[in-house]
Design an enzyme around this catalytic site. Structure first.
Site, short mmCIF file in Angstrom:
data_model
loop_
_atom_site.label_atom_id
_atom_site.label_comp_id
_atom_site.label_asym_id
_atom_site.label_seq_id
_atom_site.Cartn_x
_atom_site.Cartn_y
_atom_site.Cartn_z
CG ASP A 73 -13.98 22.26 1.07
OD1 ASP A 73 -13.70 22.36 -0.12
OD2 ASP A 73 -14.19 21.15 1.63
C1 GLC Z 1 -13.19 18.14 0.25
C2 GLC Z 1 -13.67 18.92 -0.97
C3 GLC Z 1 -15.13 19.22 -0.95
C4 GLC Z 1 -15.86 18.07 -0.30
C5 GLC Z 1 -15.47 18.08 1.16
C6 GLC Z 1 -16.14 16.94 1.94
O1 GLC Z 1 -11.99 18.67 0.68
O2 GLC Z 1 -12.98 20.12 -1.27
O3 GLC Z 1 -15.54 19.44 -2.31
O4 GLC Z 1 -17.25 18.23 -0.44
O5 GLC Z 1 -14.08 18.00 1.35
O6 GLC Z 1 -15.70 15.72 1.48
#
Ligand code: GLC
Length: 755
Positions: free
Chosen positions: A289
């Protein structure tokens, strides 16, 4: 798929297709291996590096000079994927650099959070889950993929399949609620909707099962907080939707930010290697993430960037989203024999394989069709799909004295509430590429039915402008408009009040410590009620709310979540009766914040009941009931459904099928849909089971005054559970089966499961 005309039957055709798929897979594996053999270590590690794009962001913002550096790295082949760049022109321009200027010309894969729509917003995922309509949910994902693919996107960071029982957590809006059975079915539907039948198809994008795992169990509901949960809950509640997504063929997984039993998910080899890549044989790739590789340091798990990179890549995280650690650290780690080349090769193979499956090597500009972009994005096909999904997501929570549906003629209606005219809030939190203020408001929807509709906004809910990454300012002082709304309510037949949360009060980083109506809304509701009790409360919210006063006093209550671009049209069609609501709650609504986490599939405890009057030694509160405000699975209709003749039909063994039958009757003059739910209780087991577990449901439409026999079959898949070693276990013994239109049903039959 290949359709062999001489095939005698389906099986033969399936075998042929499977063989074709295997052949295709081995062809891709050969291509991957030959490309891998040409790559330098730096280029391999480049594939494991994902950068945020040059437009907006969904995490901590990169600084300006980074952008120049990112372009340089693309030219050097040091980037495998970009997120948050979108639009055919923009993507073509960036892809061109990778394909034409880097040594090997490996195409980038472009990711984006298409969580509930791309530019046309469908309802938030929790609302879609309330439809229990798997066909509609799959179609909603397919349309989102179609619109996103037309904008150049190849990969969505969805479905989010985190089960959660805690409405304080802002991201409950993004999932499918509290139940692993419903959550697994919805995970499957969404993966198949996004990925289609063939990834090389122009309308297919790869999906991403996230956040792996247990992100939905943050202590005290506080965002990013620690998740400490038992083995049985992990195996029986948290993991099943991820396993379902894997079985559905999802091509990527995403780490969660939390630690699990002291090991951050990003570096948790039990999750990533033992469970995902070995036990489940997942052959796609795992992306971190946002910055979660770097977050191993503040977690207190890694001392520095080098150790963090080593721990994450060895544990099975294949791609690093926006922490830059892999790019900066892995070459040295490999050269110092801290990380095996085989680990790097495995990660890169997984990433390249998915790019080949998408057809990006055959045509890196496959998703960059300007004509398609113009034709598809914002089309009526997508809009009507969003409306259909919104209608099916509405839940009728209460409807006394047939307050609803509203009369189309001869009824003086007042509409109240800042949310009623809000065209932005219904777009929800993950509004992706939605155009600001593009939703049909409830005011606009109702005006199509009643040109004499009176609207009195009442006090603002939000102060100032909202922004995706900024706190929302709730109005708690300025009562401007309150008096007018109360005055207007005095001489109308019915007052429709739209109250609840703004779309940016839920979602990532949006935990709440309270579950009441924010701001001045409860005061407004009670003051209007004083002058006119005939109120229809329409809720706009991204999470269950604790509103006991409203449930007690307000005659009609409609759960309308954040329904997306077609919100106002859907709400109006339900309120005026052109659509008969059929939604059912995918998450329990608490009576008070003190009960949270509260969920239907809870364990019994050793003292579940009051043994005698005023005895205190049993599982309860002094000052609150154990019962929810509205139960999981609750939802009413303008029709009236009855359940009779429940029986368990056959003799059964642990390898057999338990057959359950019942009669459903529509005792009304309206055609309507009912979600018939089947729950099971394994009464005595070697690992204590919940008091009830959803093990089947059927969405049934019934003509007025008709009955139908409904049949369920329970096999090992439904009768068993994971023991604390993670093994699927079926045990003989006493079971109870419940059937009804909500988890609160007490219509049940007992049966024994014999060996
Ligand atoms: C965010 C979220 C994740 C998302 C990623 C990209 O922090 O936790 O669900 O897909 O970043 O935007």
């Amino acid at each position: 798929m290949f359709c062999c005309i001489s095939c005698k039957n389906n099986n033969e055709r399936n075998l042929v297709n499977q063989q074709m798929a295997n052949d295709k897979k081995s062809v891709i594996d050969q291509k991957v291996d030959s490309l891998l053999s040409l790559m330098t270590l730096e280029e391999k590690i480049g594939q494991m590096n994902q950068y945020n794009g040059f437009m907006d962001f969904t995490g901590p913002v990169p600084n300006e000079e980074d952008i120049e550096r990112k372009f340089e790295h693309i030219k050097k082949g040091y980037v495998g994927s970009i997120l948050n760049v979108r639009g055919v022109e923009e993507i073509r321009a960036v892809q061109k650099i990778a394909v034409e200027q880097s040594r090997l010309g490996i195409p980038l894969i472009f990711g984006f959070d298409v969580i509930h729509g791309y530019q046309t917003m469908s309802p938030i995922p929790l609302a879609e889950a309330a439809s229990w309509d798997l066909k509609a949910i799959k179609e909603s994902a397919r349309l989102a993929a179609k619109e996103a693919a037309a904008a150049g996107i190849n990969w969505t960071f969805a479905p989010m399949v985190d089960i959660s029982r805690d409405a304080r957590w802002g991201r409950v809006m993004e999932g499918a609620g509290e139940d692993p059975y419903l959550g697994s079915k919805i995970a499957t539907a969404r993966v198949k909707g996004f990925q289609g039948d063939d990834l090389s198809d122009k309308e297919s994008i790869i999906a991403c099962a996230k956040h792996f795992a247990a992100y939905g169990f943050p202590e005290s509901g506080r965002e990013y907080n620690n998740a400490d949960l038992g083995t049985s809950t992990l195996y029986n509640v948290v993991l099943p939707p991820f396993q379902a997504a894997n079985s559905a063929g999802v091509r990527t997984f995403m780490n969660s930010f939390n630690q699990l039993n002291g090991i951050p998910a990003t570096a948790n080899s039990f999750l990533l290697r033992d469970i995902l890549k070995e036990k489940w044989s997942f052959d796609g790739f795992v992306v971190s993430d946002w910055g979660s590789v770097a977050e191993l340091i503040p977690h207190g798990y890694a001392r520095d960037a080098s150790i963090a990179s080593k721990l994450a890549v060895n544990a099975g995280t294949d791609m690093d989203m926006e922490s830059y650690f892999y790019l900066n650290e892995l070459v040295k780690l490999v050269n110092d024999d801290q990380v095996n080349t085989s680990t790097i090769n495995d990660a890169v193979r997984r990433i390249l394989k998915v790019k080949f499956e998408l057809g990006l090597f055959d045509n890196p500009y496959k998703y960059c069709d300007k004509n398609l972009e113009k034709k598809i994005i914002g089309s009526t096909e997508i809009a009507s799909g969003a409306l259909d999904m919104a209608l099916k997501s509405v839940v009728l929570l209460k409807n006394e004295n047939q307050t609803l549906p509203l009369k189309k003629k001869g009824q003086k209606v007042l509409l109240v509430g800042a949310l009623a005219s809000d065209k932005d809030s219904p777009l929800g939190n993950w509004r992706a590429a939605a155009i600001e203020n593009s939703a049909v408001s409830i005011l606009e929807g109702m005006q199509q039915y009643d040109e004499n509709l009176i609207y009195s906004k009442g006090p603002e809910l939000i102060l100032g402008k909202t922004e995706f990454a900024k706190e929302v300012q709730i109005n708690t002082q300025d009562r401007f408009g309150m008096k007018e709304a109360i005055q207007a309510a005095k001489d109308v037949d019915v007052v429709v009040m739209v109250l609840g949360e703004h779309g940016l009060q839920s979602g990532e980083g949006r935990s709440r410590s309270r579950l009441d109506l924010p701001g001045l809304q409860q005061e407004l509701l009670e003051k209007v009620f004083k002058v006119n009790r005939n109120i229809v409360l329409v809720l706009n919210n991204g999470r269950p709310l604790a509103i006991p006063w409203a449930k007690k006093n307000i005659p009609a209550i409609v759960e309308a979540w954040q329904l997306g671009s077609q919100s106002g049209n859907a709400v109006a069609q339900v309120l005026y009766g052109d659509y008969n609501p059929s939604g059912k709650l995918p998450m329990t609504f608490p009576r008070s914040i003190g009960q949270v986490p509260i969920y239907y599939n809870h364990k019994s405890t050793g003292r579940p009941n009051l043994p005698s009057a005023d005895f205190v030694f049993w599982s309860h509160y002094q000052d609150e009931s154990n019962e929810p405000l509205w139960a999981f699975g609750h939802g009413l209709s303008y029709s009236k459904f009855e359940y009779t003749d429940l029986k368990v039909v056959n003799n059964y063994s642990t390898n057999g099928i338990v057959k359950v039958e019942l009669t459903l009757t529509n005792n009304s003059n309206r055609k309507g849909k009912e979600v018939v739910q089947l729950y099971l209780k394994d009464k005595f087991s070697k690992v204590v089971r919940p008091v009830k577990e959803l093990k089947g449901f059927q969405l049934i439409e019934l003509a007025p005054n008709t009955s139908i026999q409904v049949k369920f079959e329970l096999a090992d898949r439904e009768l068993g559970f994971y023991d604390n070693e993670g093994k699927w276990f079926i045990e003989q013994g006493d079971f109870e089966v419940y059937v009804g239109g909500s988890s609160s049903t007490d219509l049940s039959r007992s049966f024994k499961l014999l060996n």
